[in-house]
Write an enzyme that holds these catalytic residues in place. Structure first.
Site, PDB file in Angstrom:
ATOM      1  N   ASP A 261       1.800  -8.514  -6.484  1.00 35.33           N
ATOM      2  CA  ASP A 261       1.359  -9.299  -5.351  1.00 35.33           C
ATOM      3  C   ASP A 261       1.693 -10.758  -5.677  1.00 35.33           C
ATOM      4  O   ASP A 261       1.889 -11.147  -6.812  1.00 35.33           O
ATOM      5  CB  ASP A 261      -0.152  -9.105  -5.104  1.00 35.33           C
ATOM      6  CG  ASP A 261      -0.560  -9.580  -3.735  1.00 35.33           C
ATOM      7  OD1 ASP A 261      -1.672  -9.263  -3.296  1.00 35.33           O
ATOM      8  OD2 ASP A 261       0.256 -10.274  -3.088  1.00 35.33           O
TER       9      ASP A 261
HETATM   10  C1  GLC Z   1      -0.631 -11.938  -0.184  1.00 35.01           C
HETATM   11  C2  GLC Z   1      -1.419 -10.651  -0.027  1.00 35.01           C
HETATM   12  C3  GLC Z   1      -0.559  -9.424   0.142  1.00 35.01           C
HETATM   13  C4  GLC Z   1       0.694  -9.792   0.901  1.00 35.01           C
HETATM   14  C5  GLC Z   1       1.507 -10.716   0.009  1.00 35.01           C
HETATM   15  C6  GLC Z   1       2.804 -11.189   0.669  1.00 35.01           C
HETATM   16  O1  GLC Z   1      -1.203 -12.737  -1.168  1.00 35.01           O
HETATM   17  O2  GLC Z   1      -2.376 -10.366  -1.035  1.00 35.01           O
HETATM   18  O3  GLC Z   1      -1.347  -8.454   0.821  1.00 35.01           O
HETATM   19  O4  GLC Z   1       1.431  -8.629   1.220  1.00 35.01           O
HETATM   20  O5  GLC Z   1       0.757 -11.851  -0.415  1.00 35.01           O
HETATM   21  O6  GLC Z   1       2.518 -11.993   1.759  1.00 35.01           O
END
Ligand code: GLC
Length: 734
Positions: A261
């Protein structure tokens, strides 16, 4: 490309090119526009990035994406991947995930994902960071708005349906996209409800309650998985070998792409569990994590250093890069890197009309009627109706994940929606009445204040309209700035300024319907005293008010069933129906001091998991088992009659729960949802609903954490929600 050609391609790459495939960048690094969905790290490596980067996240401009691909392919033989957060629709926006879960309709849920894939693929998007299947039983957590509720079985069904909808029969098709299940793992169980906080959980609870929805996605051949921000029993999920390798890769056989993430790789250092980012790079590789999303750990500086120092081998790098190349190959990008840029015009107007029809249908299938005294709903078509509340001035009933791009269809305002029904001959007024919030100083994103500085004037006008109306429809609830990522709350209530208005309206007219907009279960105890009818609509998407009018005026009946338990008080959370039996359990209502209870409120939720009414009534009878003995490897059938004894046709969601009465040394839940069937039953009609009970349904991770079903007594309940014990039968597994 054939396997051999992929292997040859891999062998032709330099180390820099290989590591480039493992890095995912924001478009801003190329001077492009897009959505920043985390802390922007200036320190990621950018030299030669246009030549080496493997994928881009959250870019929302087809032409610019196409140009970036063209630029990139001047230097590289490997097409870029475009990955985006398409969480509840792209052009057509559907109800948010908990609302989709509330439909208890896997076919509809799958169809919403199929439509989303078609619309996203036409735009140029290859992968969506969805479905998010984190089980959460703590409504203080802001991201319950993205998951499919508290229940393991329902979330697993939703997970499977979403992956199948997005990925279709083949990723080679140009109207399917790769799904990325997230956040692996246990992100929804922070021990104090605050987003990103630690998760401490036994192996048994993890396996019985929280992991199955991720496994359901893996079993549905999900293409990607995203690691979570939280630690699991002290170790960051991103470098947790037990979940990422022992379980995900070795036990479940997942061979897709794993991505961190946003920036979670670098956070290992700030969590104090590694000495430096080079060590993190080594641990990520050992965890078989393939892509580093805007983390900067997978770069020459850290991963390259790990290779140089010998802590990471080229073979390990090759394994990760090969998984990425295979995904690009499955998507057909080597043959045609532009197949996903067919353009929105490639979707016909008749298809778009169908997409909107499905979105509109999903509004009434996902909305839950939890109260309807005096049958105040549906409203006759010639009544005087006062629509009151801050949501009167809102036409965008979507949330931040849909709002990060401008491709979504914006819905109608409530007055426009009402006016679109020529048969409605009543008198309709629209008053904002009050702001969304009275005090928003803690909020980074503040909702607009529709009352500007004339709250008193707006309130006075609303009360005047309420006095003249036959029925009042309050459009109120939780502004989306109060939930979502890093949107955790200690008091899960409707903003006080809205409740104050509701109290004043109630003083002048008791015929109040509340349509609630919410991103989480909220405490509705006082509201349930002030309104005769309550529909919980979550955030219903771009067909929101049309679908809501369908229900209010009786064209459809709300048929949602709650995917969460709704508490009486905030202090009840974490709250969920499948409580494990204790030695102090006690029937509610009979006073005893020394039992499992709170002094200041009942144990039960205000509205239980699976609960929901409709404009008609259903009666259950004749529960019967084909046998009271279930032999291993065989099945027994349980059936029940469900009769529509009311005056409206409608849907009933028949739910089957099972209790394992005794298991060796491990207390089991009082009830667990094991099957459901949503049935349309006409007024006066009776249908027999049958379910099969098999040994597999009875398995759990036992005292030795082995997945088993133990011989002994079980109780099967069939009813309309998780607290409905009126129809049950016992059977024995032998
Ligand atoms: C964010 C979220 C995740 C998302 C990613 C890309 O921090 O936690 O759910 O898909 O970043 O945007």
């Amino acid at each position: 490309m054939t396997k051999h050609e992929l292997k040859e391609l891999l062998n032709s790459l330099t180390l820099k090119e290989k590591i480039g495939q493992m890095f995912q960048a924001l478009p801003h690094i190329f001077g492009e526009d897009g959505a920043i969905t985390g802390i922007f790290d200036e320190n990621v490596e950018t030299d030669d990035i246009i030549a080496t980067v493997g994928s881009i996240l959250n870019m929302y401009d087809t032409e610019r994406m196409k140009k970036l691909q063209e630029q990139h392919l001047k230097y590289s033989k490997i097409p870029l991947l475009f990955m985006n957060d398409i969480i509840h629709g792209f052009n057509t926006i559907f109800p948010i995930s908990p609302a989709l879960a509330a439909t208890f309709n896997p076919r509809l849920i799958k169809e919403t994902a199929r439509i989303t894939a078609k619309e996203s693929a036409a735009f140029g998007i290859n992968v969506t960071f969805s479905p998010m299947v984190d089980i959460s039983r703590d409504a203080r957590w802001g991201r319950v708005c993205e998951g499919y509720g508290e229940d393991t079985y329902l979330s697993s069904i939703c997970s499977k349906s979403m992956v199948e909808g997005y990925q279709g029969e083949s990723l080679q098709n140009d109207d399917t996209i790769a799904a990325c299940v997230k956040h692996f793992a246990l992100y929804g169980a922070p021990y104090d409800g605050r987003d990103y906080n630690n998760v401490d959980m036994s192996e048994r609870m993890m396996r019985n309650d929280y992991l199955p929805p991720y496994k359901a996605a893996v079993d549905a051949n999900v293409a990607m998985i995203m690691t979570a921000f939280n630690t699991i029993n002290g170790t960051p999920a991103t470098i947790n070998h037990h979940t990422n390798v022992d379980i995900l890769r070795d036990e479940w056989g997942f061979d897709g792409v794993s991505i961190t993430d946003y920036g979670s790789a670098k956070m290992c250092l700030s969590a104090g569990v590694v000495d430096n980012h080079t060590e993190t790079a080594q641990l990520l590789i050992e965890n078989k994590v393939d892509i580093d999303m805007m983390g900067g750990v997978y770069g020459l500086k850290y991963l390259g250093e790990a290779v140089k120092s010998g802590t990471v081998s080229i073979e390990q790098i090759d394994e990760c890069v090969m998984r990425i190349l295979k995904l690009k190959n499955k998507l057909g990008l080597f043959e045609n890197p532009y197949k996903y840029f067919k353009g929105s015009d490639s979707i016909s107007e008749s298809e778009r009309v169908n997409h909107r029809a499905i979105a509109r249908q999903s509004v009434s299938e996902s909305s839950t009627l939890v109260k309807n005294d005096d049958s105040l709903l549906p409203i006759a078509k010639d009544k005087k109706v006062a629509f009151i509340g801050p949501f009167v001035e809102k036409n965008d009933l979507t949330t931040h994940w849909a709002q990060i791009h401008g491709e979504r269809e914006i819905g109608l305002y409530i007055n426009e929606a009402v006016n679109s029904f020529p048969e409605l001959k009543g008198e309709y007024s629209y008053s904002i009445g009050c702001p969304y919030l009275s005090d928003d100083k803690e909020l980074s994103e503040k909702p607009e204040n529709p009352c500007e500085n004339n709250a008193k004037l707006y309130e006075k006008e609303a009360i005047e309209q309420a006095k003249k109306a036959d029925t009042i429809v309050m459009l109120m609830g939780e502004p989306h700035e109060l939930f979502g990522e890093s949107g955790s709350r200690t008091e899960i209530t409707i903003p006080e300024v809205q409740m104050a208005l509701l109290r004043k309206i109630n003083e002048v007219n008791k015929n109040i319907v509340v349509v609630l907009f919410n991103g989480r279960p909220l405490v509705l105890s006082e509201l349930s005293e002030l309104a005769k009818s309550i529909i919980i609509s979550w955030y219903p998407g771009s067909q929101g008010y049309l679908g809501i009018c369908d229900m209010l005026f009786g064209y459809t009946s709300p048929s949602g069933r709650l995917p969460f338990s709704f508490p009486r008080k905030s202090g009840q959370v974490p709250l969920f129906y499948s409580n494990i039996a204790t030695g102090h359990d006690h029937p509610e209502g009979q006073f005893h001091k020394y039992v499992l209870r709170y002094i200041d409120t009942l144990n039960s939720p205000l509205y239980p998991f699976g609960y929901g009414l409709s404009y008609t009534e259903f009666e259950y009878s004749n529960l019967s088992l084909s046998s009271s003995t279930l032999k291993r490897g065989e099945k027994i059938t349980v059936s029940i009659d469900v009769e529509n004894i009311g005056n409206h046709d409608g849907f009933e969601t028949v739910q089957l729960y099972i209790r394992d009465v005794k298991s060796r040394l491990v207390a089991r839940p009082l009830k667990e949802l094991k099957a459901f069937e949503k049935k349309f039953i006409k007024s006066g009609e009776k249908k027999t609903v049958k379910f099969e009970i098999a040994e597999e349904m009875l398995k759990f991770y036992d005292k030795d954490c082995k997945f088993n079903a133990e011989n002994g007594e079980f109780i099967v309940y069939i009813g309309s929600h998780s607290l409905d014990d009126s129809n049950s039968a016992n059977f024995e597994l032998v």
